[in-house]
Design a protein around this motif. Structure first.
Motif, PDB file in Angstrom:
ATOM      1  N   ILE A 134       0.831  -1.201   0.000  1.00 33.59           N
ATOM      2  CA  ILE A 134       0.000   0.000   0.000  1.00 33.59           C
ATOM      3  C   ILE A 134       0.868   1.254   0.000  1.00 33.59           C
ATOM      4  CG2 ILE A 134      -1.655   1.323   1.381  1.00 33.59           C
ATOM      5  CD1 ILE A 134      -2.816  -1.422   2.251  1.00 33.59           C
ATOM      6  N   LEU A 135       1.904   1.274   0.820  1.00 26.53           N
ATOM      7  CA  LEU A 135       2.799   2.426   0.868  1.00 26.53           C
ATOM      8  C   LEU A 135       3.565   2.595  -0.445  1.00 26.53           C
ATOM      9  CD1 LEU A 135       4.182   2.123   4.497  1.00 26.53           C
ATOM     10  CD2 LEU A 135       2.445   3.707   3.639  1.00 26.53           C
ATOM     11  N   LEU A 136       3.960   1.497  -1.057  1.00 27.47           N
ATOM     12  CA  LEU A 136       4.636   1.556  -2.350  1.00 27.47           C
ATOM     13  C   LEU A 136       3.716   2.128  -3.420  1.00 27.47           C
ATOM     14  CD1 LEU A 136       7.096   0.751  -4.142  1.00 27.47           C
ATOM     15  CD2 LEU A 136       5.869  -1.396  -4.536  1.00 27.47           C
ATOM     16  N   ALA A 137       2.460   1.711  -3.417  1.00 21.76           N
ATOM     17  CA  ALA A 137       1.495   2.224  -4.393  1.00 21.76           C
ATOM     18  C   ALA A 137       1.283   3.723  -4.204  1.00 21.76           C
ATOM     19  CB  ALA A 137       0.171   1.484  -4.270  1.00 21.76           C
ATOM     20  N   ALA A 138       1.176   4.164  -2.965  1.00 31.40           N
ATOM     21  CA  ALA A 138       0.970   5.585  -2.700  1.00 31.40           C
ATOM     22  C   ALA A 138       2.195   6.396  -3.118  1.00 31.40           C
ATOM     23  CB  ALA A 138       0.670   5.816  -1.221  1.00 31.40           C
ATOM     24  N   ALA A 139       3.372   5.950  -2.734  1.00 35.53           N
ATOM     25  CA  ALA A 139       4.597   6.683  -3.072  1.00 35.53           C
ATOM     26  C   ALA A 139       4.812   6.719  -4.574  1.00 35.53           C
ATOM     27  CB  ALA A 139       5.792   6.042  -2.373  1.00 35.53           C
ATOM     28  N   ALA A 140       4.617   5.604  -5.242  1.00 37.32           N
ATOM     29  CA  ALA A 140       4.811   5.563  -6.692  1.00 37.32           C
ATOM     30  C   ALA A 140       3.817   6.480  -7.398  1.00 37.32           C
ATOM     31  CB  ALA A 140       4.667   4.134  -7.197  1.00 37.32           C
ATOM     32  N   SER A 141       2.580   6.457  -6.964  1.00 32.78           N
ATOM     33  CA  SER A 141       1.556   7.294  -7.583  1.00 32.78           C
ATOM     34  C   SER A 141       1.857   8.775  -7.387  1.00 32.78           C
ATOM     35  CB  SER A 141       0.189   6.951  -6.988  1.00 32.78           C
ATOM     36  OG  SER A 141      -0.815   7.745  -7.547  1.00 32.78           O
ATOM     37  N   PHE A 142       2.179   9.174  -6.152  1.00 32.30           N
ATOM     38  CA  PHE A 142       2.458  10.582  -5.879  1.00 32.30           C
ATOM     39  C   PHE A 142       3.716  11.058  -6.596  1.00 32.30           C
ATOM     40  CE2 PHE A 142       0.168   9.962  -1.632  1.00 32.30           C
ATOM     41  CZ  PHE A 142      -1.023  10.433  -2.149  1.00 32.30           C
ATOM     42  N   LEU A 143       4.774  10.294  -6.504  1.00 29.74           N
ATOM     43  CA  LEU A 143       6.041  10.728  -7.094  1.00 29.74           C
ATOM     44  C   LEU A 143       5.986  10.739  -8.614  1.00 29.74           C
ATOM     45  CD1 LEU A 143       8.568   8.969  -4.707  1.00 29.74           C
ATOM     46  CD2 LEU A 143       7.958  11.390  -4.792  1.00 29.74           C
ATOM     47  N   TRP A 144       5.367   9.745  -9.208  1.00 31.48           N
ATOM     48  CA  TRP A 144       5.263   9.714 -10.664  1.00 31.48           C
ATOM     49  C   TRP A 144       4.403  10.879 -11.163  1.00 31.48           C
ATOM     50  CZ3 TRP A 144       7.732   7.468 -14.526  1.00 31.48           C
ATOM     51  CH2 TRP A 144       7.170   7.550 -15.792  1.00 31.48           C
ATOM     52  N   SER A 145       3.286  11.117 -10.518  1.00 29.71           N
ATOM     53  CA  SER A 145       2.405  12.210 -10.937  1.00 29.71           C
ATOM     54  C   SER A 145       3.083  13.559 -10.771  1.00 29.71           C
ATOM     55  CB  SER A 145       1.111  12.183 -10.124  1.00 29.71           C
ATOM     56  OG  SER A 145       0.404  11.007 -10.362  1.00 29.71           O
TER      57      SER A 145
END
Length: 97
Positions: free
Chosen positions: A10-21
């Motif tokens: 879950i934390l990986l999904a959140a970090a990847a989504s925020f940082l990529w966007s």
């Protein structure tokens, strides 16, 4: 240990989504495409986590509960990512170049 990997996903999904966007927001004049890309990345990571959870979990009730939590996390990350991108985009428009 399983709960650790569940939370890590879950934390990986959140970090990847925020940082990529955020990274892609710097390249575009609109926040819609970076938001869509972050959402797709979020979906892929959490879908992989759901599939992993389906294989790992023991009972049917535990399986559906984990998938439901991944769905809730997807929606929360989606809303937070949209709010952060909208805020960053408005700040970008306010600053003179």
């Amino acid at each position: 240990m399983v709960l650790f990997f569940f939370t890590l996903c879950i934390l990986l999904a959140a970090a990847a989504s925020f940082l990529w966007s955020w990274k892609r927001l710097l390249d575009f004049n609109s926040y819609k495409k970076p938001f869509l890309e972050g959402t797709i990345l979020n979906f892929i990571i959490l879908l992989s986590g759901s599939l992993w959870w389906t294989v790992i979990s023991g009972s049917s009730e535990e399986r559906w509960t984990g998938i439901f939590y991944f769905l809730i996390c997807f929606l929360v990350i989606l809303v937070l990512n949209g709010a952060v991108l909208a805020f960053l985009y408005s700040k970008r428009k306010d600053t003179p170049s």
